[in-house]
Design an enzyme around this catalytic site. Structure first.
Site, PDB file in Angstrom:
ATOM      1  N   HIS A 104      61.558  33.457  51.453  1.00  0.00           N
ATOM      2  CA  HIS A 104      62.756  32.858  51.980  1.00  0.00           C
ATOM      3  C   HIS A 104      62.254  31.173  51.174  1.00  0.00           C
ATOM      4  CE1 HIS A 104      64.030  34.759  55.264  1.00  0.00           C
ATOM      5  NE2 HIS A 104      64.869  34.794  54.292  1.00  0.00           N
TER       6      HIS A 104
ATOM      7  N   LYS B 229      76.609  38.116  65.601  1.00  0.00           N
ATOM      8  CA  LYS B 229      75.063  39.161  65.325  1.00  0.00           C
ATOM      9  C   LYS B 229      74.669  39.081  66.563  1.00  0.00           C
ATOM     10  CE  LYS B 229      73.680  40.164  60.179  1.00  0.00           C
ATOM     11  NZ  LYS B 229      72.952  39.126  59.220  1.00  0.00           N
TER      12      LYS B 229
HETATM   13  O1  PNS Z   1      70.428  35.361  55.227  1.00  0.00           O
HETATM   14  P1  PNS Z   1      71.989  36.141  55.208  1.00  0.00           P
HETATM   15  O2  PNS Z   1      72.384  37.087  56.161  1.00  0.00           O
HETATM   16  O3  PNS Z   1      71.570  37.268  53.973  1.00  0.00           O
HETATM   17  O4  PNS Z   1      72.801  35.477  54.869  1.00  0.00           O
HETATM   18  C1  PNS Z   1      74.325  35.478  54.947  1.00  0.00           C
HETATM   19  C2  PNS Z   1      74.922  34.563  53.501  1.00  0.00           C
HETATM   20  C3  PNS Z   1      75.219  34.267  55.371  1.00  0.00           C
HETATM   21  C4  PNS Z   1      75.022  34.138  53.072  1.00  0.00           C
HETATM   22  C5  PNS Z   1      76.607  34.720  54.612  1.00  0.00           C
HETATM   23  O5  PNS Z   1      76.785  36.137  55.556  1.00  0.00           O
HETATM   24  C6  PNS Z   1      77.650  34.200  54.508  1.00  0.00           C
HETATM   25  O6  PNS Z   1      77.448  33.457  53.245  1.00  0.00           O
HETATM   26  N1  PNS Z   1      78.772  33.645  55.491  1.00  0.00           N
HETATM   27  C7  PNS Z   1      79.288  32.923  56.355  1.00  0.00           C
HETATM   28  C8  PNS Z   1      81.319  33.021  56.004  1.00  0.00           C
HETATM   29  C9  PNS Z   1      80.819  33.449  54.616  1.00  0.00           C
HETATM   30  O7  PNS Z   1      81.597  32.413  54.229  1.00  0.00           O
HETATM   31  N2  PNS Z   1      81.857  34.492  54.436  1.00  0.00           N
HETATM   32  C10 PNS Z   1      82.530  34.234  53.158  1.00  0.00           C
HETATM   33  C11 PNS Z   1      81.700  34.907  52.024  1.00  0.00           C
HETATM   34  S1  PNS Z   1      81.118  36.421  51.220  1.00  0.00           S
END
Ligand code: PNS
Length: 163
Positions: free
Chosen positions: A16, A40
């Site tokens: 990261h 989660k």
């Molecule tokens: O570190 P991660 O768990 O791979 O991150 C995933 C993340 C947080 C970027 C993704 O789950 C996200 O954007 N979640 C917020 C909900 C959202 O915007 N959903 C629509 C896009 S799929």
């Protein structure tokens, strides 16, 4: 231009950090945004993760840390970010990431997803892998910042590290 780098960061890894460092050379500001995800059960609280990221990025003046809930694009629009930064490690990431990028584009045409290829030495690295190694008392010093390693060992109650 402002970019957001959203994720779970449970915990932040050197993979990261590599994306954040490289992103901070491309954009005026990079906001590392921790998703408050009620779906989660993380190892670290959002507040712990914010502190971990803050400490790990102290040397990067154009990097900020924040948390959000709801849609990533809503948060991005709220803070005036035009770019959503994500790292790509291996081919299997691509399917999920492309689906997210396409979904986000349908939700907000103004936000562009920019992918950075993860540096080769971190291609295998994930927060889950780090947690698994720490849980079984293996060495994680090459995978996370020292303060994150200390917190992981503390969490798993095995501060006397390494093989
Ligand atoms: O570190 P991660 O768990 O791979 O991150 C995933 C993340 C947080 C970027 C993704 O789950 C996200 O954007 N979640 C917020 C909900 C959202 O915007 N959903 C629509 C896009 S799929």
């Amino acid at each position: 231009m402002i970019a957001i780098y959203p994720g779970s960061f449970d915990p932040i890894t050197l993979g990261h950090l590599d994306i954040i460092e490289r992103g901070s050379k491309l954009f005026d500001r990079v906001v590392v945004a921790v998703l408050r995800n009620p779906g989660k059960t993380p190892l670290f609280t959002v507040e712990q993760r914010l502190r971990q990221i803050h400490t790990a990025t102290q040397h990067l003046p154009q990097v900020e840390v924040d948390s959000f809930d709801g849609l990533t694009v809503t948060y991005a629009n709220l803070i005036g970010a035009r770019v959503l930064l994500r790292g790509l490690r291996v081919l299997s990431d691509f399917e999920k990431e492309l689906q997210m990028a396409h979904t986000n584009k349908t939700l907000s045409t103004e936000i562009e997803t920019v992918f950075l290829a993860t540096s080769t030495e971190y291609g295998f690295l994930s927060s889950s892998i780090v947690k698994e190694i720490a849980r079984f008392n293996g060495s994680i010093d090459h995978l996370v910042s020292p303060h994150v390693a200390a917190e992981l060992y503390e969490c798993y109650n095995n501060q006397t590290t390494q093989y």
